[in-house]
Design an enzyme around this catalytic site. Structure first.
Site, PDB file in Angstrom:
ATOM      1  N   HIS A  60       0.836  -1.218   0.000  1.00  0.00           N
ATOM      2  CA  HIS A  60       0.000   0.000   0.000  1.00  0.00           C
ATOM      3  C   HIS A  60       0.868   1.264   0.000  1.00  0.00           C
ATOM      4  CE1 HIS A  60      -3.235  -2.763   1.307  1.00  0.00           C
ATOM      5  NE2 HIS A  60      -2.292  -3.253   2.079  1.00  0.00           N
ATOM      6  N   SER A 107      16.717  19.756 -14.525  1.00  0.00           N
ATOM      7  CA  SER A 107      15.638  20.747 -14.554  1.00  0.00           C
ATOM      8  C   SER A 107      16.200  22.065 -15.040  1.00  0.00           C
ATOM      9  CB  SER A 107      15.037  20.907 -13.148  1.00  0.00           C
ATOM     10  OG  SER A 107      14.289  22.106 -13.061  1.00  0.00           O
TER      11      SER A 107
END
Length: 479
Positions: free
Chosen positions: A154, A284
């Site tokens: 999960h 970036s």
């Protein structure tokens, strides 16, 4: 070339795909294969007694790749029929053979049979690439088979696994894909020589009602094209369900790679594992410190496209009326080529990723230290009971201490100090000396290292044996 830059080009070819796969779906391969199929047909018809001469056959053989594409385009504009345009173009450079080119055949004789050859060849290009990815990941799994890492269910911290065992989850999916691609390739049959509605009527007429010669013609041409079997029944086309089978296994491969690359992206965020990063690569334009998992993101991006393409043949097969309709043609020109080109690109990209995965053991260890104390509570209780303690008393003491430690982590943002609290509590003094061994991460990974060794030895390495000669060197990505 300014002219090229002024027109849309598919980035699958202009930006990403290998030269081999781009060639497999090229016009040159397609029309060159049409000519070979006309040659196979003429050779087989001649061997079965039709009046075709050696000279005509030699003329066809000499002109297989002598294709005047400009003439073919002009003929198609005039005739509005791509096959007849190429019959005329081939006949132009084979004047002696002109009368027997395409004898008894329908357009799908060259169209569908070529598609089946191209699909088969496409699988033969993908399979070694997939095998290489599995091989690289197997080496990685072997190297890190014993390295404990925090497992997640999960996406919440769970019991420990190992870095290598997690990689084996990826490998197992890819081994299923390898098997699926092999089966899909081997299940392909040839359309063969079937005539306009699949009844072989034109060939029965050519051979004056001799059924055995028509059957032998089908068998001979199928063998010349490198297929062991032809479909026994077809309409004008081979069943479009065949395309579903082909694109379904490629879509399934896309799902596997999407899952693997998503895991790598999540691990990159955790700073546990990163994909390779070039010395001068910019992560970036705005944030110089960033190292984005852009290759894994590319794989996910293209895998989504690959997974959706199976909808095309599903819809096409559903709407083919009787012996065929032509609404399959334009759709298949797009989806079949794109599926193979896309699969080719993501396999090349994943190979590049898997050859340069970077592991950060200290980060992995630190994450384990954060979570392991709570996982070790059961071991601590059992050790205390062995030392003469009462299980229920011990359970309550640990419950209180672990709640306090959890509050430090969640409310104060501090480190997990559960073990320090156990050390400071005289109740636990009988096992204070054992705490280090009770907290050894390798004692929490179960049989993960053994599973890795057994899986790689018994399932993975044997599956790669047919591809051993094609394992090749490292791959560099163009973009």
């Amino acid at each position: 070339d300014e002219d090229v830059m002024a027109r849309y080009r598919s980035p699958l070819v202009s930006r990403y795909a290998s030269a081999e796969m781009a060639y497999n779906f090229s016009e040159r391969k397609k029309f060159g294969t049409w000519r070979r199929l006309w040659l196979y047909l003429a050779q087989a018809e001649k061997s079965l007694g039709l009046p075709i001469t050696d000279e005509q056959i030699r003329e066809m053989e000499a002109n297989l790749d002598n294709i005047d594409f400009k003439m073919a385009a002009e003929e198609e504009k005039k005739l509005r029929h791509d096959v007849m345009a190429h019959v005329h173009t081939f006949a132009h450079c084979c004047p002696k053979a002109a009368a027997i080119i395409h004898l008894g055949a329908t357009s799908c004789y060259v169209g569908d049979n070529t598609d089946l050859i191209v699909l088969r060849d496409g699988f033969n290009l993908l399979l070694p690439k997939l095998a290489r990815v599995i091989s690289r990941l197997a080496d990685f799994a072997e190297k890190y088979a014993d390295m404990p890492a925090l497992g997640f269910t999960h996406y919440q911290p769970a019991q420990l696994t190992t870095v290598g065992k997690r990689c084996c989850l990826w490998i197992q999916d890819l081994c299923m894909d390898l098997q699926n691609l092999e089966r899909a390739r081997d299940d392909l049959r040839f359309r063969g020589v079937k005539g306009t509605t699949g009844t072989q009527a034109s060939f029965l007429q050519l051979f004056e009602g001799d059924h055995s010669k028509v059957e032998e013609l089908d068998r001979l041409v199928t063998a010349k094209a490198g297929f062991k079997r032809a479909y026994m029944v077809t309409g004008q086309t081979y069943s479009r369900k065949v395309d579903i089978g082909v694109l379904a296994v490629l879509a399934s491969l896309g799902a596997s790679i999407h899952k693997i690359c998503t895991d790598i992206r999540l691990l990159a965020n955790l700073k546990e594992i990163e994909e390779p990063f070039e010395k001068d690569q910019i992560g970036s334009s705005a944030m110089p410190y960033k190292r984005n998992p852009m290759r894994s993101e590319r794989c996910c991006s293209l895998a989504r496209h690959l997974m959706t393409l199976v909808m095309d043949p599903l819809q096409t097969a559903a709407v083919q009326w009787f012996e065929r309709t032509l609404d399959d043609s334009a759709n298949r020109r797009v989806c079949l080529a794109e599926a193979f080109l896309t699969a080719d690109i993501i396999l090349s990209t994943l190979q590049n990723i898997s050859e340069g995965l970077v592991v950060y053991p200290k980060v992995i260890e630190r994450r384990i230290r954060q979570e392991l104390p709570f996982m070790a509570t059961e071991n601590i209780i059992m050790a205390m009971v062995k030392a003469g303690g009462n299980r229920q008393d011990c359970h309550e003491k640990i419950r209180v201490l672990s709640q306090q430690a959890a509050a430090v982590v969640k409310q104060e943002g501090g480190d997990n100090d559960f073990i320090a609290r156990v050390r400071a509590d005289s109740y636990f003094s009988p096992i204070h000396k054992q705490l280090e061994s009770l907290l050894d991460p390798s004692s929490f990974t179960g049989r993960a290292p053994q599973q890795v060794a057994k899986f790689l030895k018994e399932e993975v390495r044997p599956a790669l044996i047919p591809y051993q000669s094609k394992m090749g060197g490292k791959i560099e990505l163009a973009l």
